[in-house]
Scaffold this motif. Sequence first.
Motif, PDB file in Angstrom:
ATOM      1  N   TRP A 278       0.841  -1.193   0.000  1.00  0.00           N
ATOM      2  CA  TRP A 278       0.000   0.000   0.000  1.00  0.00           C
ATOM      3  C   TRP A 278       0.875   1.241   0.000  1.00  0.00           C
ATOM      4  O   TRP A 278       1.803   1.371   0.804  1.00  0.00           O
ATOM      5  N   ILE A 279       0.574   2.177  -0.899  1.00  0.00           N
ATOM      6  CA  ILE A 279       1.312   3.429  -1.067  1.00  0.00           C
ATOM      7  C   ILE A 279       0.372   4.590  -0.763  1.00  0.00           C
ATOM      8  O   ILE A 279      -0.738   4.652  -1.292  1.00  0.00           O
ATOM      9  N   TYR A 280       0.839   5.515   0.072  1.00  0.00           N
ATOM     10  CA  TYR A 280       0.055   6.697   0.435  1.00  0.00           C
ATOM     11  C   TYR A 280       0.663   7.903  -0.262  1.00  0.00           C
ATOM     12  O   TYR A 280       1.859   8.150  -0.152  1.00  0.00           O
ATOM     13  N   GLU A 281      -0.172   8.650  -0.984  1.00  0.00           N
ATOM     14  CA  GLU A 281       0.255   9.885  -1.638  1.00  0.00           C
ATOM     15  C   GLU A 281      -0.521  11.039  -1.024  1.00  0.00           C
ATOM     16  O   GLU A 281      -1.698  11.240  -1.330  1.00  0.00           O
ATOM     17  N   PRO A 282       0.125  11.789  -0.143  1.00  0.00           N
ATOM     18  CA  PRO A 282      -0.571  12.914   0.499  1.00  0.00           C
ATOM     19  C   PRO A 282      -0.719  14.093  -0.465  1.00  0.00           C
ATOM     20  O   PRO A 282       0.070  14.259  -1.386  1.00  0.00           O
ATOM     21  N   HIS A 283      -1.769  14.888  -0.239  1.00  0.00           N
ATOM     22  CA  HIS A 283      -1.928  16.148  -0.956  1.00  0.00           C
ATOM     23  C   HIS A 283      -1.099  17.197  -0.221  1.00  0.00           C
ATOM     24  O   HIS A 283      -1.000  17.175   1.005  1.00  0.00           O
ATOM     25  N   ALA A 284      -0.524  18.113  -0.940  1.00  0.00           N
ATOM     26  CA  ALA A 284       0.389  19.098  -0.351  1.00  0.00           C
ATOM     27  C   ALA A 284      -0.306  20.046   0.620  1.00  0.00           C
ATOM     28  O   ALA A 284       0.269  20.427   1.632  1.00  0.00           O
ATOM     29  N   HIS A 285      -1.545  20.406   0.351  1.00  0.00           N
ATOM     30  CA  HIS A 285      -2.198  21.434   1.171  1.00  0.00           C
ATOM     31  C   HIS A 285      -2.784  20.899   2.479  1.00  0.00           C
ATOM     32  O   HIS A 285      -2.887  21.641   3.441  1.00  0.00           O
ATOM     33  N   ALA A 286      -3.183  19.655   2.527  1.00  0.00           N
ATOM     34  CA  ALA A 286      -3.821  19.133   3.746  1.00  0.00           C
ATOM     35  C   ALA A 286      -3.472  17.669   3.928  1.00  0.00           C
ATOM     36  O   ALA A 286      -4.317  16.803   3.846  1.00  0.00           O
ATOM     37  N   ALA A 287      -2.218  17.393   4.170  1.00  0.00           N
ATOM     38  CA  ALA A 287      -1.770  16.000   4.226  1.00  0.00           C
ATOM     39  C   ALA A 287      -1.803  15.450   5.645  1.00  0.00           C
ATOM     40  O   ALA A 287      -1.537  16.156   6.611  1.00  0.00           O
ATOM     41  N   LEU A 288      -2.130  14.171   5.729  1.00  0.00           N
ATOM     42  CA  LEU A 288      -1.977  13.436   6.973  1.00  0.00           C
ATOM     43  C   LEU A 288      -0.535  12.958   7.045  1.00  0.00           C
ATOM     44  O   LEU A 288       0.036  12.551   6.032  1.00  0.00           O
TER      45      LEU A 288
END
Length: 83
Positions: free
Chosen positions: A52-62
């Motif tokens: 499993w790979i997580y790609e966070p968003h830049a503005h509101a990342a976990l």
Amino acid sequence: MTQSFEVDIPMKDRPMAVMVQPRNETDKADVYDLYYCDQLCGCIFKNENNIWIYEPHAHAALLLDAEQIQHLGQHIAEHSYNA
């Protein structure tokens, strides 16, 4: 059609609830958008090696570590299997 569902991610003080929603517009079956506090925070998908790979968003990342990402992926897989 699979609906969104909630997964609790273990944290030090208490679990963090993340809303998981399958992406319908993709031809990949294992891509899911992640929401925390009703904000889109990123997406998670399973690669060709079943990791499993997580790609966070830049503005509101976990901020999730590898163990939390795999925990989340395991619960997504269980939910998808039982759906």
